[in-house]
Design an enzyme around this catalytic site. Structure first.
Site, short mmCIF file in Angstrom:
data_model
loop_
_atom_site.label_atom_id
_atom_site.label_comp_id
_atom_site.label_asym_id
_atom_site.label_seq_id
_atom_site.Cartn_x
_atom_site.Cartn_y
_atom_site.Cartn_z
N ARG B 257 0.85 -1.19 0.00
CA ARG B 257 0.00 0.00 0.00
C ARG B 257 0.89 1.24 0.00
NH1 ARG B 257 -2.56 1.06 5.43
NH2 ARG B 257 -1.22 2.89 5.38
N HIS B 261 -3.84 4.70 4.40
CA HIS B 261 -4.95 3.73 4.40
C HIS B 261 -6.16 4.32 3.67
CE1 HIS B 261 -7.99 0.91 5.65
NE2 HIS B 261 -8.65 1.87 6.29
N TYR B 270 2.91 5.85 11.63
CA TYR B 270 3.28 4.47 11.98
C TYR B 270 4.23 3.79 11.00
CZ TYR B 270 -0.79 3.75 8.91
OH TYR B 270 -1.68 3.79 7.88
C1 TPP Z 1 -15.16 -5.41 10.60
C2 TPP Z 1 -14.43 -4.13 10.47
N1 TPP Z 1 -13.58 -3.75 11.45
C3 TPP Z 1 -12.92 -2.60 11.34
C4 TPP Z 1 -13.08 -1.79 10.24
C5 TPP Z 1 -12.30 -0.48 10.10
N2 TPP Z 1 -11.26 -0.74 9.06
C6 TPP Z 1 -11.49 -0.37 7.79
S1 TPP Z 1 -10.28 -0.93 6.79
C7 TPP Z 1 -9.42 -1.62 8.05
C8 TPP Z 1 -8.15 -2.34 7.76
C9 TPP Z 1 -8.33 -3.38 6.71
O1 TPP Z 1 -7.09 -3.97 6.39
P1 TPP Z 1 -6.98 -4.99 5.21
O2 TPP Z 1 -7.99 -6.06 5.34
O3 TPP Z 1 -5.55 -5.41 5.15
O4 TPP Z 1 -7.39 -4.15 3.91
P2 TPP Z 1 -6.69 -2.84 3.35
O5 TPP Z 1 -7.35 -1.67 3.98
O6 TPP Z 1 -5.25 -2.90 3.68
O7 TPP Z 1 -6.94 -2.89 1.89
C10 TPP Z 1 -10.08 -1.42 9.25
C11 TPP Z 1 -9.59 -1.88 10.56
C12 TPP Z 1 -13.98 -2.22 9.25
N3 TPP Z 1 -14.24 -1.49 8.15
N4 TPP Z 1 -14.63 -3.40 9.38
#
Ligand code: TPP
Ligand code: MG
Lengths: 326, 354
Positions: B257, B261, B270
């Site tokens: 990435r 985020h 971080y």
């Molecule tokens: C069930 C849930 N918990 C927390 C969140 C808040 N949140 C949004 S994206 C994210 C991280 C997701 O990481 P990843 O699965 O690696 O996907 P990326 O964002 O890196 O594409 C979090 C904690 C959410 N949307 N859904």
């Protein structure tokens, strides 16, 4: 016409739905060869085959999520959660997806699914097997919450739920599964959703209830009749969206209302019914609305279960309070 | 060429290294200039959309936005392998895939701009909208696969989620079901090394995410998620397996990435810039452009023409989005159920149709 218990009526409705629509499929834990722990699906896998009646792995998240995905792609899943006490992992899927798929896609995709679950107390079941948290689900916009209270209503409402184009949570009061039987015509006729059932007409007080509490409430009405009090008994049938008009009409006539439910008092669905009457029927009310409900505590284990459940006596006490109020 | 080993622990296979050097014989589709140009163009289009979306958000004209900067090869590789009859279930970072599936730029802008009409896709009618609750769409993919089987459609349900999503029960429970029921579903992991601020190695002690398939009785495979050819090739094989009745596959695409985020995040809290700079050298567009230049005579003029076309198209879509009036407020109730329950009539009246 055939004499059926509620569990037999559920089974008959499921069989009718499987027969009439090839897109109806049933899945859940032990619903196949075992016929479900309450036997709601007994004989169905033999009759319709394992591709229509499927045992899932033990995963409530997957049961609900599978229903969301399959219904959004054109099937009509009727999924079973073995006991409502284990529905909570599935609630994520219901709240975050089933309830909002139609809205967030502006109608492009929808979830014509039914999630059935036995619920409620009164059969001296183990811990986690006796709660009734219908109000939690009723609070979620986009979900229908339907609760039958007799074999015939179970048959007609379940068929309506399966045919409905949107998600329906169908909560079956397990205390009533085998409590009584009645004549049910297995003719595929549905009963209307979102409509209350007036189980007994009366002029002095309106008793609003749903699910297994219909039993104690009707008994209270019978005893009241012996002392010349005429109670109207309304079974909501569909808790959400509920038939506000039917309740208002009755209370405008009687001027008094007692609401009975097994779930804990605070934030129970009775609070919504009471608030609606306070907002719309104030000038008709001759006494405060009373609620007879479970206590605001964790459902006790079986030895104290009877003390938790609203009794006919508690209902009668509330009715006397509203009758005697000045 | 087609590796069938279940998991790899190091150095996931690629066809092109970061410099665009050919590492092994290309699959047939990647020998065609047209196909490679289409893949490259799709990645450029996605990146152009990304930068426009971020710019709109920064100027208050779009909601919070999740950029796919540096991860374009995942969505493009996956979706380019899919057939129209397949069903796609995206996380919130697969704009590249959605665009290939036929979701319009306007629809993407509408969604991220806070308008439900952005999910009412004009083209991929059966595709699911973006899934915001992380990982909760994997069970839907199992359900969609079940529907395809039931209806006798030779399609496959393809879901993409992140590295963080693999820690959710939803992911595991759905993968388990896909194995148990031998469903035609492909789960793709966009392992971009971060789940907001949590590193991949803090997410799980599993050596690879692909390994998680083993316990479910499915093949799991790691590919270089910055090599669009590798992603597409692995997806094609997985789709072929599913179509021929051999069930599901888990594909882990290792990428990075490069951006925050979301636009609401500040990754400098971080992670070090050094780490990000090093990863910029591996990003997916450059290597394919070099290969196109070296092998297929992709010229500076070709490149400029492509950038211009993408920019014009994205700018036009953004203008269309900005010129789209909000829906009447009554739509928030009108779409809840197929027909408005009597119970909601008073609230609908209050909202009116303006
Ligand atoms: C069930 C849930 N918990 C927390 C969140 C808040 N949140 C949004 S994206 C994210 C991280 C997701 O990481 P990843 O699965 O690696 O996907 P990326 O964002 O890196 O594409 C979090 C904690 C959410 N949307 N859904
Ligand atoms: Mg991630």
């Amino acid at each position: 016409m055939a004499e059926m218990t509620m569990i037999e009526a559920v089974r008959a409705a499921l069989a009718f739905a499987l027969e009439e629509d090839p897109d109806v499929i049933i899945f859940g834990e032990d619903v196949g060869i075992d016929g479900g722990v309450f036997r709601a699906t007994e004989g169905l896998v033999q009759r319709f085959g394992p591709s229509r009646v499927r045992d899932t792995p033990l995963s409530e998240t997957v049961i609900a999520g599978l229903a969301v995905g399959a219904s959004a792609q054109g099937l009509r899943p009727v999924a079973e959660i073995q006991f409502m006490g284990f529905i909570y992992p599935a609630v994520d899927q219901l709240v975050c997806h089933a309830a909002r798929m139609r809205n967030r896609t502006r109608g492009r995709l929808s979830c014509p699914m039914v999630l059935r679950a036995p619920f409620g107390g009164g059969i001296k079941a183990p811990e986690h097997h006796s709660e009734s948290t219908e109000a939690m689900l009723a609070h979620v916009p986009g979900l229908r919450v339907v609760i039958p209270s007799s074999p015939a209503r179970a048959y007609g409402l379940l068929l309506a739920a399966v045919r409905d184009p949107d998600p329906v949570i169908f909560l079956e009061p397990k205390r009533l599964y085998r409590a009584t039987s009645e004549e049910v015509a297995d003719n595929g006729e549905a009963l209307p959703l979102d409509s209350a059932f007036v189980l007994r007409e009366g002029a002095d007080v309106t008793l609003v209830t749903w699910g297994a509490m219909v039993v104690e409430t009707l008994e209270a009405a019978r005893q009241l009749a012996e002392v010349e009090v005429s109670a109207e008994v309304i079974d909501l049938g569909t808790v959400k969206p509920y038939d506000r008009a039917a309740v208002r009409t009755s209370v405008e006539k009687t001027g008094r209302c007692v609401i009975v439910h097994e779930a804990p008092l605070t934030g129970g669905f009775g609070a919504e019914v009471a608030a609606d009457l306070a907002e719309t029927c104030l000038t008709s009310l001759l006494a405060p609305i009373r609620r007879v409900a479970g206590y605001d505590t964790v459902m006790p284990y079986l030895r104290l279960e009877d003390r938790y459940m609203p009794s006919t006596d508690r209902i009668l006490d509330a009715v006397h309070y509203v009758l005697e109020f000045e | 060429m087609a590796r069938t080993r279940q998991t790899r622990t190091t150095d996931p296979g690629a066809y092109l290294d970061a410099e665009g050097t050919l590492l092994r014989e290309l699959p047939d589709f990647a020998k065609s200039r047209d196909t490679l140009v289409a893949l490259y163009s799709a990645m450029v289009r996605c990146r152009t959309f990304d930068s426009k979306a971020v710019a709109l958000q920064r100027t208050g004209r779009l909601g919070t936005y999740a950029s796919s900067l540096g991860q374009e090869a995942v969505g493009v590789g996956v979706a380019s392998a899919m057939a129209p009859t397949d069903v796609f279930l995206p996380s919130f970072r697969e704009h590249g895939a959605q665009l290939i599936r036929g979701v319009t730029l306007e629809e993407l802008f509408l969604f991220w701009g806070g308008d439900e009409r952005g999910n009412d896709f004009s083209l991929p009618k059966r595709d699911f909208p973006v899934c915001i609750p992380v990982g909760t769409h994997f069970p839907h993919a199992a359900g969609a696969a079940l529907a395809l089987v039931h209806k006798g459609v030779p399609g496959v349900a393809v879901a993409v989620g992140g590295d963080g999503a693999t820690s959710k029960g939803d992911f595991y429970e759905a993968l388990n079901l896909v194995g148990a029921w031998n469903l035609p579903a492909v789960f793709v992991l966009n392992n971009n090394q971060w789940s907001i601020s949590v590193r991949r190695q803090d997410q799980t002690a599993a050596q690879t995410l692909a390994q998680k398939a083993v316990a479910c009785g499915l093949p799991g495979e790691q590919v270089d998620g910055n090599d669009v050819i590798a992603v597409r090739e692995a997806t094609e094989r997985a789709l072929e397996r599913a179509r021929s009745g051999q069930g599901g596959t888990l594909i882990e695409c290792v990428t990075y990435r490069l951006g925050d985020h979301t636009t609401a995040d500040d990754a400098s809290r971080y992670r070090d810039d050094d780490e990000v700079s090093a990863q910029w050298k591996k990003e997916p567009l450059v290597r394919l452009r070099r290969h196109l230049t070296q092998v297929h005579g992709w010229s500076k003029a070709d490149e400029e023409a492509l950038l211009r076309t993408c920019r014009e198209e994205v700018d036009q879509a953004a203008e269309n989005y900005l010129a789209t009036p909000p829906e009447p407020a009554g739509e928030m109730l009108a779409n809840l159920f197929e027909s408005l329950p009597r119970d909601l009539a008073r609230q609908a009246e209050e909202l009116g149709d303006g």
